[in-house]
Design a protein around this motif. Sequence first.
Motif, PDB file in Angstrom:
ATOM      1  N   LEU A   1       0.860  -1.181   0.000  1.00 24.85           N
ATOM      2  CA  LEU A   1       0.000   0.000   0.000  1.00 24.85           C
ATOM      3  C   LEU A   1       0.898   1.233   0.000  1.00 24.85           C
ATOM      4  CD1 LEU A   1      -2.842   1.212   0.159  1.00 24.85           C
ATOM      5  CD2 LEU A   1      -2.687   1.074   2.641  1.00 24.85           C
ATOM      6  N   TYR A   2       0.899   1.980  -1.122  1.00 25.51           N
ATOM      7  CA  TYR A   2       1.789   3.122  -1.285  1.00 25.51           C
ATOM      8  C   TYR A   2       1.161   4.392  -0.700  1.00 25.51           C
ATOM      9  CZ  TYR A   2       4.377   0.168  -4.530  1.00 25.51           C
ATOM     10  OH  TYR A   2       5.105  -0.846  -5.081  1.00 25.51           O
ATOM     11  N   PRO A   3       1.989   5.383  -0.348  1.00 27.87           N
ATOM     12  CA  PRO A   3       1.440   6.615   0.246  1.00 27.87           C
ATOM     13  C   PRO A   3       0.588   7.430  -0.720  1.00 27.87           C
ATOM     14  CG  PRO A   3       3.794   6.382   0.731  1.00 27.87           C
ATOM     15  CD  PRO A   3       3.452   5.345  -0.299  1.00 27.87           C
ATOM     16  N   SER A   4       0.888   7.396  -2.012  1.00 29.11           N
ATOM     17  CA  SER A   4       0.149   8.198  -2.976  1.00 29.11           C
ATOM     18  C   SER A   4       0.158   7.499  -4.326  1.00 29.11           C
ATOM     19  CB  SER A   4       0.771   9.598  -3.111  1.00 29.11           C
ATOM     20  OG  SER A   4       2.071   9.505  -3.653  1.00 29.11           O
ATOM     21  N   ARG A   5      -0.664   8.021  -5.233  1.00 26.74           N
ATOM     22  CA  ARG A   5      -0.732   7.440  -6.575  1.00 26.74           C
ATOM     23  C   ARG A   5       0.584   7.634  -7.322  1.00 26.74           C
ATOM     24  NH1 ARG A   5      -1.942   8.239 -11.957  1.00 26.74           N
ATOM     25  NH2 ARG A   5      -3.349   6.667 -12.863  1.00 26.74           N
TER      26      ARG A   5
END
Length: 539
Positions: free
Chosen positions: A280-284
């Motif tokens: 799960l990444y912090p942003s796109r």
Amino acid sequence: MPGSNDEPEIPDFPAADPMPRSRWRMQLVWLVPIVAVLIGGGLAVKAVLERGEKVSITFKTGEGLEAGKTKLKYKDVDIGVVEAVMLSPDQKHVVARAEVARDVAGLLVDNTRFWVVRPRVSGGTVSGLGTLLSGSYIDVDVGNAKKARRDFIGLEEPPVFASDMPGREFTLKSAGLGSLDVGSPVYFRRLQVGQIASYQLDKDGKGVTLKVFINAPYDRFVKIDTRFWHASGINMAFDSNGVRVETQSIVSVIIGGVAFESPPESQEETDAEPHAQFELYPSRTDAMKQHDRIIDKYVVNFTDSVRGLTVGAPVDFRGIVIGEVTAIYTRFDPTQRRFSIPVEIQIYPERFTSRFQNGRAEGRLGDDPRRTANALVENGFRFQLKSGNLLTGQLYIGMDYFPDAPKATIDWSRSPPELPAVPRTLQSVQDSVTRLLTKLNGIPFEAIGEDARTTLRTANSMISQLNTDVVPRAHDTLTSAQTMLNSANSALQPDSSLQQSTEEAMREMTRTAAALRTLADYLSRHPESLVRGKPEDKQ
């Protein structure tokens, strides 16, 4: 007549024979109690046969539970009732003993779930409002296990999805939970397609594991290379097109959410397996970054200030990001007694090669990476700190050719290897200015000033002499020159005698030239006339 005291005559009857009474002779009056007993027995047997299954459900508190009133429901149908509510033996929990109808006893399997339905606000949704009037009840979600069970641990929060809901569950690994919660929405192209089912802290305390459920048929869009990222809040970006604001929905801004999508260039068509694990990444932006297979680690040693350089700053080659900063340290050289700043970086060799033209299959520029790197450094390939934002002062590391850079080599003996760097342009200017000031400080300005004053005094003396002697004589000379110019101007006038004499002389010269040209023509035809003379004309 017989006398008055004579007894009347009794007719003769046959003598009765006595018969013994039967011990088992039943009186009709006993028939009623017997029938009653039979009916009661039948009812008792029926009650025993129809008696439901006993279950015990353990909760943290007894909120909403009431003996004889709290119902057990499955799909909004009553299947049982709570008979007793009591404390557990350790007095830390509440045990609800309930009776479930025998015809639904098959629902009590190992992974069946129970929870108390009461008004709740969670994950942007409101549930259980109907219990404000009807009272709380215990809801049941039937599992799919084969093993029967009678003792259960109740859920403190209702499950996000039922066991029979079509879809798939996936696992997400994240460094932090952010603003996510159970029930937070999951988006695909701004359409809500799932929810956060649960989360827990990892055993090592270094991350969080989340379970997300994607409803069918949207779960088929989760491929093996799909990227998930936090969709909480508002993402703003400034670029050549102006200001861009991106958000999934107003709900995600308030309570958070997760979005997923496959990379635009992806050609992967394989669906992800249930419970597959993703990051799960912090942003796109982070999620859609190119994921490189080859990572080379190096150290670049800077001698100037790295204020504004942070971990994660890009390593840039002519506008293309080919790496990033992973660590920043300090180093003291006891020999030179100087400090330097070694910066660890990661280089992605695949970004130096084209994927569409002349790109190597292994993703490197050459067969021998060390030889290639040495050749680049010998030709002036260096690293340099550059300003990425004048307002914030952020720096990044740029790499390019510097033909005038001093000769350097790569120290392959270190781990990671150390690459050469050149000072920043501003630092170079500062050093040049410092050297210039040092040279200027060595110039004897006082002696030069004294000599200049002496020279000025001499010049003033010369100027005075010029004003006294030279200037008057120059004035007379200029006056004479002016007179000569006036005379020459008068002589050159069209009506002057000099001009007329000159014109007459020019005409004579013209006639003389014509006569000479005639003579030359004649001699060219009769060269013998120079000896014989001109022949006379024949009569």
